[in-house]
Enzyme design. Structure first.
Site, PDB file in Angstrom:
ATOM      1  N   LYS A 190       0.058   4.190  -0.303  1.00  0.00           N
ATOM      2  CA  LYS A 190      -0.625   5.358   0.287  1.00  0.00           C
ATOM      3  C   LYS A 190      -0.367   6.598  -0.572  1.00  0.00           C
ATOM      4  O   LYS A 190      -0.472   6.534  -1.790  1.00  0.00           O
ATOM      5  CB  LYS A 190      -0.168   5.547   1.742  1.00  0.00           C
ATOM      6  CG  LYS A 190      -0.384   4.272   2.579  1.00  0.00           C
ATOM      7  CD  LYS A 190      -0.227   4.481   4.065  1.00  0.00           C
ATOM      8  CE  LYS A 190      -0.464   3.174   4.799  1.00  0.00           C
ATOM      9  NZ  LYS A 190      -0.478   3.299   6.241  1.00  0.00           N
ATOM     10  N   GLU A 217      -7.347   4.463   7.534  1.00  0.00           N
ATOM     11  CA  GLU A 217      -7.119   5.889   7.247  1.00  0.00           C
ATOM     12  C   GLU A 217      -8.325   6.510   6.549  1.00  0.00           C
ATOM     13  O   GLU A 217      -8.576   7.704   6.669  1.00  0.00           O
ATOM     14  CB  GLU A 217      -5.825   6.053   6.440  1.00  0.00           C
ATOM     15  CG  GLU A 217      -4.611   5.868   7.345  1.00  0.00           C
ATOM     16  CD  GLU A 217      -3.373   5.329   6.666  1.00  0.00           C
ATOM     17  OE1 GLU A 217      -3.294   5.327   5.444  1.00  0.00           O
ATOM     18  OE2 GLU A 217      -2.471   4.888   7.403  1.00  0.00           O
ATOM     19  N   GLY A 262       2.071   2.497  10.965  1.00  0.00           N
ATOM     20  CA  GLY A 262       3.000   3.618  10.832  1.00  0.00           C
ATOM     21  C   GLY A 262       3.744   3.983  12.105  1.00  0.00           C
ATOM     22  O   GLY A 262       4.343   5.049  12.191  1.00  0.00           O
ATOM     23  N   SER A 306       3.057  -1.920  10.628  1.00  0.00           N
ATOM     24  CA  SER A 306       4.493  -1.931  10.919  1.00  0.00           C
ATOM     25  C   SER A 306       5.175  -3.252  10.513  1.00  0.00           C
ATOM     26  O   SER A 306       6.071  -3.745  11.214  1.00  0.00           O
ATOM     27  CB  SER A 306       4.756  -1.614  12.394  1.00  0.00           C
ATOM     28  OG  SER A 306       4.296  -0.307  12.698  1.00  0.00           O
ATOM     29  N   GLY A 330       2.645  -0.809   4.499  1.00  0.00           N
ATOM     30  CA  GLY A 330       2.651   0.601   4.124  1.00  0.00           C
ATOM     31  C   GLY A 330       4.080   1.094   3.938  1.00  0.00           C
ATOM     32  O   GLY A 330       4.694   0.895   2.884  1.00  0.00           O
ATOM     33  N   ASN A 379       0.862  -1.188   0.000  1.00  0.00           N
ATOM     34  CA  ASN A 379       0.000   0.000   0.000  1.00  0.00           C
ATOM     35  C   ASN A 379       0.900   1.239   0.000  1.00  0.00           C
ATOM     36  O   ASN A 379       1.452   1.607   1.030  1.00  0.00           O
ATOM     37  CB  ASN A 379      -0.913  -0.029   1.228  1.00  0.00           C
ATOM     38  CG  ASN A 379      -1.824   1.175   1.287  1.00  0.00           C
ATOM     39  OD1 ASN A 379      -1.839   1.998   0.373  1.00  0.00           O
ATOM     40  ND2 ASN A 379      -2.591   1.286   2.363  1.00  0.00           N
ATOM     41  N   GLU A 384      -5.608  -4.876  10.437  1.00  0.00           N
ATOM     42  CA  GLU A 384      -4.611  -3.857  10.744  1.00  0.00           C
ATOM     43  C   GLU A 384      -5.017  -3.125  12.020  1.00  0.00           C
ATOM     44  O   GLU A 384      -5.858  -2.218  11.972  1.00  0.00           O
ATOM     45  CB  GLU A 384      -4.517  -2.835   9.605  1.00  0.00           C
ATOM     46  CG  GLU A 384      -4.122  -3.441   8.282  1.00  0.00           C
ATOM     47  CD  GLU A 384      -3.581  -2.387   7.322  1.00  0.00           C
ATOM     48  OE1 GLU A 384      -2.407  -2.500   6.948  1.00  0.00           O
ATOM     49  OE2 GLU A 384      -4.318  -1.452   6.973  1.00  0.00           O
ATOM     50  N   HIS A 436      -9.944   0.792   4.636  1.00  0.00           N
ATOM     51  CA  HIS A 436      -8.670   1.065   5.304  1.00  0.00           C
ATOM     52  C   HIS A 436      -8.907   2.038   6.449  1.00  0.00           C
ATOM     53  O   HIS A 436      -9.702   2.973   6.325  1.00  0.00           O
ATOM     54  CB  HIS A 436      -7.650   1.649   4.322  1.00  0.00           C
ATOM     55  CG  HIS A 436      -6.269   1.653   4.904  1.00  0.00           C
ATOM     56  ND1 HIS A 436      -5.858   2.622   5.781  1.00  0.00           N
ATOM     57  CD2 HIS A 436      -5.239   0.789   4.765  1.00  0.00           C
ATOM     58  CE1 HIS A 436      -4.614   2.355   6.152  1.00  0.00           C
ATOM     59  NE2 HIS A 436      -4.219   1.246   5.546  1.00  0.00           N
TER      60      HIS A 436
HETATM   61  P1  13P Z   1       2.620   0.606   7.905  1.00  0.00           P
HETATM   62  O1  13P Z   1       3.233  -0.612   7.283  1.00  0.00           O
HETATM   63  O2  13P Z   1       3.325   1.876   7.530  1.00  0.00           O
HETATM   64  O3  13P Z   1       2.449   0.443   9.383  1.00  0.00           O
HETATM   65  O4  13P Z   1       1.154   0.770   7.284  1.00  0.00           O
HETATM   66  C1  13P Z   1       0.293  -0.302   7.332  1.00  0.00           C
HETATM   67  C2  13P Z   1      -0.871  -0.010   6.482  1.00  0.00           C
HETATM   68  O5  13P Z   1      -1.685   0.834   6.808  1.00  0.00           O
HETATM   69  C3  13P Z   1      -1.000  -0.741   5.220  1.00  0.00           C
HETATM   70  O6  13P Z   1      -2.261  -0.591   4.678  1.00  0.00           O
END
Ligand code: 13P
Length: 248
Positions: free
Chosen positions: A10, A101, A170, A202, A223, A8, A164, A99
């Site tokens: 993002k 976010e 993150g 992470s 991510g 992802n 997640e 997701h």
């Molecule tokens: P991170 O790997 O940066 O923690 O993000 C995870 C994520 O939201 C993937 O969709």
């Protein structure tokens, strides 16, 4: 067992950087003969999606594309929205829906997400449905019930489930593997054992093998560590080593 590596990106990469990374990955795929054992899915930003899809198509790559989101309709008076049908035409095979976010910053609730799932399926996209609890919900002992509730209304329509925990995204602080394993078991019971489950939050080249070794765990959604060539290819290589071992 097939492993899913979902990258992802993002809003980390410009269109030019997304294309460049896709070109590097296609060369890596060819050199390493990635294919049967690991399904790599890239989720570029909306603006980069067509250009990345073109790179993959021209290279006859097996790497797939996921959109990071879609709207609930293919056309109409929806300013700023992205049509599932046009995403399919642009080269996406999958779409991420739910997701955290988008739930958090876009205020997306279960009812809206169910409409997105229906529209995406109608357009021929496969659904990667994301679920996860907040730290407060986990501390209150509600993580399992919250996440089960997020899945309940859409479980018959999803192709991949991504767990997640929001607080692990993150932060560089993933969930304890045994807690992920407990959640994946809960999800497998809720969604049915044949829906593949990915862990996200992470994930890095250092911990990917640990997560992929858990029961009821078929892949990872990454991510930060998916947005550079070095860490994404290290993750893919580690996943392949596991798959090779499980074939022996
Ligand atoms: P991170 O790997 O940066 O923690 O993000 C995870 C994520 O939201 C993937 O969709």
């Amino acid at each position: 067992m097939k492993r899913y590596i979902v990258a992802n990106w993002k809003l980390y990469l410009s269109v030019a950087k997304s294309v460049q990374l896709a070109q590097q990955l296609v060369r890596f795929e060819r050199a390493q003969k990635i294919g049967r054992d690991v399904e790599v899915i890239l989720a570029p930003s909306m603006l980069a999606l067509s250009a990345v899809a073109l790179v993959l198509k021209q290279a006859r790559s097996k790497i797939k594309i996921a959109a990071q989101d879609c709207w609930i309709a293919d056309e109409g008076a929806f300013t700023g929205a992205t049509s599932p049908r046009e995403l399919r035409r642009a080269g996406a095979s999958f779409v991420l829906i739910g997701h955290s976010e988008r739930r958090q910053h876009g205020g997306e609730d279960d009812a809206l997400l169910a409409k997105k799932v229906a529209a995406a399926r109608a357009a021929g996209l496969k659904i990667i449905f994301c679920v996860g609890e907040t730290k407060e919900e986990r501390n209150a002992g509600r993580a399992h019930s919250i996440v089960r509730g997020q899945v309940r209304g859409v479980k018959s329509e999803i192709d991949l489930l991504a767990y997640e925990p929001r607080w692990a995204i993150g932060t560089g602080l993933p969930i304890e593997p045994h807690e992920a394993a407990q959640m994946h078991e809960v999800l497998a019971k809720e969604a049915g054992n044949d829906v593949p489950i990915c862990y996200g939050g992470s994930v890095s080249e250092k911990n990917v093998a640990q997560f992929l070794s858990l029961p009821h765990t078929n892949g990872v959604l990454i991510g930060t560590a998916s947005s550079t060539y070095a860490s994404l290819t290290a993750i893919i290589s580690n996943a392949r080593k596991l798959s090779e071992r499980s074939l022996v």
